[in-house]
Scaffold this motif. Structure first.
Motif, short mmCIF file in Angstrom:
data_model
loop_
_atom_site.label_atom_id
_atom_site.label_comp_id
_atom_site.label_asym_id
_atom_site.label_seq_id
_atom_site.Cartn_x
_atom_site.Cartn_y
_atom_site.Cartn_z
N TYR A 161 -7.33 -0.76 -3.61
CA TYR A 161 -5.96 0.44 -3.62
C TYR A 161 -4.78 -0.19 -3.30
O TYR A 161 -3.89 0.42 -3.75
CB TYR A 161 -6.59 1.42 -2.64
CG TYR A 161 -8.05 1.87 -2.78
CD1 TYR A 161 -8.06 2.96 -4.09
CD2 TYR A 161 -8.89 1.68 -2.03
CE1 TYR A 161 -9.23 3.31 -4.14
CE2 TYR A 161 -10.53 2.24 -2.17
CZ TYR A 161 -10.52 2.72 -3.25
OH TYR A 161 -11.78 3.39 -3.58
N GLY A 162 -4.57 -1.15 -2.68
CA GLY A 162 -3.23 -1.85 -2.83
C GLY A 162 -2.87 -2.51 -3.85
O GLY A 162 -3.50 -2.86 -4.79
N LEU A 220 0.84 -1.24 -0.06
CA LEU A 220 -0.08 -0.15 -0.04
C LEU A 220 0.78 1.22 -0.18
O LEU A 220 1.70 1.31 0.97
CB LEU A 220 -1.02 -0.08 1.25
CG LEU A 220 -2.01 1.02 1.21
CD1 LEU A 220 -3.21 0.75 0.25
CD2 LEU A 220 -2.67 1.33 2.54
N PHE A 268 -7.80 -2.93 0.53
CA PHE A 268 -6.43 -3.34 0.17
C PHE A 268 -6.62 -3.89 -1.26
O PHE A 268 -5.57 -3.79 -2.03
CB PHE A 268 -5.97 -4.44 0.80
CG PHE A 268 -5.08 -3.77 2.20
CD1 PHE A 268 -4.00 -3.40 2.07
CD2 PHE A 268 -6.01 -3.81 3.42
CE1 PHE A 268 -3.22 -2.73 3.22
CE2 PHE A 268 -5.05 -3.21 4.61
CZ PHE A 268 -3.86 -2.61 4.52
N HIS A 291 -1.86 6.20 -0.43
CA HIS A 291 -2.99 5.69 -0.07
C HIS A 291 -3.29 5.53 1.39
O HIS A 291 -4.15 5.87 2.03
CB HIS A 291 -3.22 4.33 -0.62
CG HIS A 291 -3.55 4.53 -2.20
ND1 HIS A 291 -2.65 3.98 -3.19
CD2 HIS A 291 -4.82 4.66 -2.61
CE1 HIS A 291 -3.37 4.24 -4.34
NE2 HIS A 291 -4.69 4.65 -4.21
N LEU A 292 -2.23 4.97 2.13
CA LEU A 292 -2.06 4.89 3.55
C LEU A 292 -2.64 6.29 4.07
O LEU A 292 -3.34 6.27 5.01
CB LEU A 292 -0.73 4.53 4.05
CG LEU A 292 -0.58 4.75 5.52
CD1 LEU A 292 -1.42 3.46 6.38
CD2 LEU A 292 0.87 4.18 5.94
#
Lengths: 199, 199
Positions: free
Chosen positions: A176-177, A148, A173, A152-153
């Protein structure tokens, strides 16, 4: 929440991450911690001249040391200190890499209390200096790994700060991960993703 | 022993480093160690968003830990381990920075026994990954500071390995290194040299 990476790419998740996978036990982590696995990957990168990345030592405040002989020192009293940065950093193709690795037994989400504010702040400073920073998360009970990006985080962190949920869901996740599928050597080949995104 | 830097520059030492200087006590290090001074510089860089560079914690092997209460842990037996890398690393303008800082009371030369083989090897791996690596040396009794690139350090290291002298003379630092003249903030502004050579 699409993030544009410096090389102009926008990561588009492949749908296959949503297909339940048949577990391949030949690539099992065999009870090793995520930290062990990252260290394995880093040793592989070092031996193959791919990257120079190390885990930083745990910061310890030494209070009392005995010197039973001239050549040796025994620490008799010391305390763990809170790390002010992330666990791992180093260099890959001239680029500065800086990341944190966390595992959870949770099956549905990653609790953000596993990450500290000063770590998120540190990652932000790294990115501001044009370094590459990210979080690696292992959902241990399912043996699934995600990359990630800091960017994003930060979005999920800010959602928490503004009163939203205190965790990142597995679905998030997946969306977006970027999933890291365990391979043989190294098992957790996280630099492949760095390479795809930034090189 | 001319080294060409990646930006095409070849460092030409200015003659003024050979002129004995009148000591300016207003910029004195006031008994601080070189490590303190580098930490000061790094704090300055961090606060001014110039770079993110930290000293790595000293690696310690923990053998015995007591838990007098749920929230605290006291390390009761531990040992210092030999560092396998350098003391400082981080990121500056996207570039990976990795260096070792050493001081000597010696007035005429810097003994190479202050640097370990595995550190020189590590620095070589960093440079191979296009990172920037160097040695900072303080001749403490004269309050003089030098930047010596890994590439030059390696030449002196190899001279020692092939039976030559086991130190680098002050004259060699004046000729092949770059002197850092202490200023006010930060006192030891080593990134100015990195900037001149690589940015």
């Amino acid at each position: 929440m699409a993030i544009q990476y410096p090389n102009g790419k926008v990561y588009t998740p492949t749908k296959k991450t949503n297909i339940p996978k048949k577990k391949d036990y030949s690539f099992s982590n065999r009870g090793r911690t995520l930290e062990d696995e990252i260290n394995d990957a880093n040793e592989y990168y070092l031996a193959h001249e791919i990257a120079v990345i190390y885990k930083k030592p745990i910061p310890i405040q030494v209070v009392k040391v005995d010197y039973p002989s001239r050549s040796s020192a025994v620490i008799k009293e010391a305390y763990y200190r809170t790390p002010s940065t992330t666990d791992f950093n180093g260099v890959y193709k001239g680029k500065y890499i800086d990341f944190e690795a966390k595992e959870t037994e949770n099956k549905t989400s990653f609790p953000l209390k596993n990450v500290h504010l000063h770590q998120v702040e540190h990652m932000g400073k790294v990115v501001k200096q044009l370094g590459i920073s990210f979080l690696l998360v292992r959902f241990s009970s399912m043996d699934r790994y995600f990359y990630l990006s800091y960017e994003h985080l930060k979005l999920f962190w800010d959602r928490m700060l503004s009163g939203g949920r205190k965790s990142i869901t597995l679905e998030e996740f997946e969306e977006y991960g970027i999933e890291i599928n365990p391979k043989y050597a190294p098992r957790v080949n996280y630099l492949k993703i760095v390479n795809d995104l930034y090189v």
